[in-house]
Design an enzyme around this catalytic site. Structure first.
Site, mmCIF file in Angstrom:
data_model
loop_
_atom_site.group_PDB
_atom_site.id
_atom_site.type_symbol
_atom_site.label_atom_id
_atom_site.label_comp_id
_atom_site.label_asym_id
_atom_site.label_seq_id
_atom_site.Cartn_x
_atom_site.Cartn_y
_atom_site.Cartn_z
ATOM 1 C CB SER A 117 -0.966 -0.041 1.185
ATOM 2 O OG SER A 117 -1.865 1.021 1.112
ATOM 3 C CG HIS A 118 0.067 3.640 3.239
ATOM 4 N ND1 HIS A 118 -0.883 2.648 3.260
ATOM 5 C CD2 HIS A 118 0.502 3.783 4.493
ATOM 6 C CE1 HIS A 118 -1.024 2.216 4.495
ATOM 7 N NE2 HIS A 118 -0.192 2.881 5.275
ATOM 8 C CG ASP A 282 -2.434 4.138 -1.588
ATOM 9 O OD1 ASP A 282 -3.124 4.029 -2.617
ATOM 10 O OD2 ASP A 282 -2.408 3.273 -0.691
ATOM 11 C CG ASP A 284 -2.577 -0.265 -2.718
ATOM 12 O OD1 ASP A 284 -2.419 0.860 -2.207
ATOM 13 O OD2 ASP A 284 -3.326 -1.134 -2.227
ATOM 14 C CG ASP A 286 -5.943 1.124 -1.467
ATOM 15 O OD1 ASP A 286 -4.984 1.920 -1.339
ATOM 16 O OD2 ASP A 286 -6.089 0.109 -0.747
ATOM 17 N NE ARG A 287 -4.101 4.284 3.030
ATOM 18 C CZ ARG A 287 -3.517 4.415 4.203
ATOM 19 N NH1 ARG A 287 -2.801 5.498 4.453
ATOM 20 N NH2 ARG A 287 -3.633 3.485 5.133
ATOM 21 C CE LYS A 381 -7.612 1.691 1.815
ATOM 22 N NZ LYS A 381 -7.608 1.463 3.238
HETATM 23 C C1 G1P Z 1 -4.446 1.827 8.315
HETATM 24 C C2 G1P Z 1 -5.627 2.753 8.363
HETATM 25 C C3 G1P Z 1 -6.896 1.993 8.071
HETATM 26 C C4 G1P Z 1 -6.763 1.293 6.722
HETATM 27 C C5 G1P Z 1 -5.506 0.431 6.713
HETATM 28 C C6 G1P Z 1 -5.258 -0.176 5.350
HETATM 29 O O1 G1P Z 1 -4.583 0.819 9.284
HETATM 30 O O2 G1P Z 1 -5.728 3.393 9.615
HETATM 31 O O3 G1P Z 1 -7.982 2.872 8.077
HETATM 32 O O4 G1P Z 1 -7.880 0.499 6.477
HETATM 33 O O5 G1P Z 1 -4.377 1.226 7.047
HETATM 34 O O6 G1P Z 1 -5.061 0.787 4.365
HETATM 35 P P1 G1P Z 1 -3.853 0.899 10.708
HETATM 36 O O7 G1P Z 1 -2.388 1.082 10.443
HETATM 37 O O8 G1P Z 1 -4.412 2.107 11.403
HETATM 38 O O9 G1P Z 1 -4.215 -0.384 11.390
HETATM 39 ZN ZN ZN Z 2 -3.292 1.430 -0.385
#
Ligand code: G1P
Ligand code: ZN
Length: 548
Positions: A117-118, A282, A284, A286-287, A381
């Site tokens: 992801s990010h 981000d 991948d 999705d954000r 997302k």
């Molecule tokens: C974080 C975000 C959450 C999101 C997840 C995956 O998780 O807070 O909303 O769904 O990344 O992208 P966290 O690190 O808080 O558990």
């Molecule tokens: Zn992501």
């Protein structure tokens, strides 16, 4: 071609979290690590999830370092484990929402998305692997638990002895008895977007020069998607999409669309020549982050505005069945739901909880404060979807982002919102803060802190209205009598130490105070949060790592 069965011994740390298995690249590179996990996934698919042999799998990733190597391993293992076909995004590229779209469109048994992801990428960065089920969403806990259980007893993995598959041209090849179909990762997704939004109206706006936009793909997966959709199909001038080429290390950046990490975009959107609309996504895809000219839209507000304006968009003109938001997300969406007379569900953090509600037709739209918004068009997302939703609203309303927000607040009140992240804490210290809160919140009810009186505190627990499953211990909530809130929870996605998140929300009905800076409006709540949690004393941290 021969199938090899390779003896192995289990690793004990392959528990997939809400977003799959996420580790440092070097961990994934250690011998047998990826293979063991993939074998555990495949055995779960065929045993526990009863996949028919010969079924189809979707495969792709965000293009980060190790993506291509991992895809070759997974393809050869898929061929040796009984899949009939694997659909791979060209170049190994597939955004998370596009993977969800393709799984649903072609009714495949499931899919594997390679992404962290990010989180930063590159040889020293993170890698990740996630299994999605046939509805296009992340595997539910019973599936991830089954994968984990398998991973602890695994004694061999199966792999076809074959040359690497060419990934850079669309077409079909064979790998043993399995077909490998390399497809264009953008076109199905772009078609889905065209079916939901008024592309003609948006095209007028962008190609006509009425709205100047900047989209920052952050050197991540959405570059090709944004180029195709925003520039080619919607006529935004070339260059409207920046950092558009996916790089294995995201250009050394942290591909997380927020005010701290999307600094290239933020500089432009707060500069003298700022365009009218800015957005970023981000690693991948999705954000999303939405910006107006020198104006930041919190993700919680974005969800509320999108919901309030949904009927302006063709795909949603019949209205919404319901809205869902994660618990730490502000209650701005609740106020819209109330006005629309539709339900608003409050779920634990993490996207998987929304899937059940959508599959049951209870909600159309959902979002999280962590820059995630989407609807039932996929089961993930969807960053570009949110951007297109905003563009469609702007095409109809022909107002600035800021004036849309100001009207929204005047109608519903403003939920000032901010999140403080304390990254890389020693696990014991972070857990110490949480247990201190858990042990003491019972005494807080009725306590007075300046103008705030505590209404109640709890450790959030959720009962899924569809399958009755209970998820407890989801974060400590301190709720005040005026609807303001402080929430504490530990992150489940970090890969180094512990991350403590503090979420702050102050509700303000008085329009004359809506212009305040969020940090100013939240100053009292921040003080109260630090006081109640003893965060500074317990962690030694004076300042958060990131404020969003
Ligand atoms: C974080 C975000 C959450 C999101 C997840 C995956 O998780 O807070 O909303 O769904 O990344 O992208 P966290 O690190 O808080 O558990
Ligand atoms: Zn992501």
């Amino acid at each position: 071609m021969n199938t090899h069965t390779v003896a192995t011994t289990p690793f004990n740390d392959q528990k997939p979290g809400t977003s799959g298995l996420r580790k440092k690249v070097v961990v994934f590179q250690s011998p047998r690590y990826l293979e063991n996990f993939v074998q555990a996934v495949f055995e779960t698919i065929f045993d526990a999830a009863a996949a028919p042999s010969g079924c189809t799998l979707v495969l792709g990733g965000d293009g980060r370092y190790y993506n291509r190597e991992a895809i070759q391993v997974i393809l050869k293992m898929a061929a040796a484990n009984g899949f009939g076909r694997v659909m791979v995004g060209k170049g190994g590229i597939l955004s998370t929402p596009a993977a969800s779209c393709v799984i649903r469109k072609y009714k495949t048994f499931g899919g594997i998305v390679l992404s962290a992801s990010h989180n930063p990428g590159g040889p020293d960065g993170d890698f990740g692997i996630k299994y999605n089920i046939g509805n296009g969403g992340p595997a539910p806990e019973k599936v991830t638990e089954a994968i984990y259980t398998k991973s602890k007893t695994i004694s061999a993995y199966r792999m076809l002895d074959a040359a690497d598959v060419a990934l850079d041209a669309v077409g079909e090849t064979s790998l043993g008895n399995m077909k490998v179909q390399v497809f264009d990762p953008v076109s199905d997704y772009a078609e889905l977007m065209e079916s939901l939004f008024n592309f003609a109206a948006i095209r007028n706006l962008l190609a006509g020069g009425f709205l100047r936009i900047k989209f920052d793909a952050m050197h991540a997966v959405n570059g090709p998607y944004a180029k195709e959709i925003l520039e080619r199909r919607l006529g935004a001038p070339v260059g409207s999409v920046m950092n558009a080429v996916p790089l294995e290390d995201f250009g050394g950046g942290h591909p997380d669309p927020n005010l701290t990490y999307a600094h290239d975009l933020v500089e432009i959107m707060y500069g003298a020549e700022a365009p009218d609309f800015g957005a970023a996504s981000d690693g991948d895809g999705d954000r999303n982050m939405i910006l107006g000219q020198r104006f930041f839209v919190t993700p919680s507000d974005s969800l509320a505005v999108i919901a309030a304006n949904a009927t302006l968009v063709p795909g949603y003109k019949k209205g919404l069945a319901g809205i869902a938001r994660s618990m730490p997300t502000s209650a701005a969406a609740d106020r819209v739901a109330q006005a629309l007379n539709i339900p608003c569900y409050e779920t634990p953090t993490g996207w998987k909880f929304f899937g059940n509600l959508m599959d049951a037709g209870k909600v159309t739209m959902c979002g999280e404060e962590s820059f995630g918004t989407s609807s039932d068009h996929v089961r993930e997302k969807d960053g570009l979807w949110a951007v297109l939703f905003w563009l469609n609203i702007l095409a109809v309303r022909r107002q600035s982002v800021e004036s849309i927000l100001r009207e929204h607040w005047a109608k519903y009140g403003r939920n000032f919102y901010s999140r403080y992240d304390y990254d890389g804490l020693p696990t014991a210290a972070a857990q110490g803060v949480m247990s201190h809160l858990q042990n003491n919140f019972g005494q807080l009810t009725g306590a007075q802190f300046g103008k705030y009186t505590v209404k109640f505190c709890d450790d959030f627990s959720y009962t899924d209205p569809v399958d009755g499953s209970v998820s407890s211990g989801q974060g400590v909530r301190i709720i005040f009598t005026d609807g303001s809130r402080i929430v504490f929870r530990l992150s489940g996605t970090g890969t180094e130490g512990a991350t403590l998140r503090v979420y702050l929300e102050a509700y303000e009905a008085d329009t004359s105070r809506h212009h305040l800076d969020a940090q100013v409006a939240l100053a009292d709540l921040i003080r109260i949060a630090l006081q109640i949690s003893e965060l500074k004393q317990r962690t030694g941290r004076e300042q958060p790592t990131v404020i969003t």
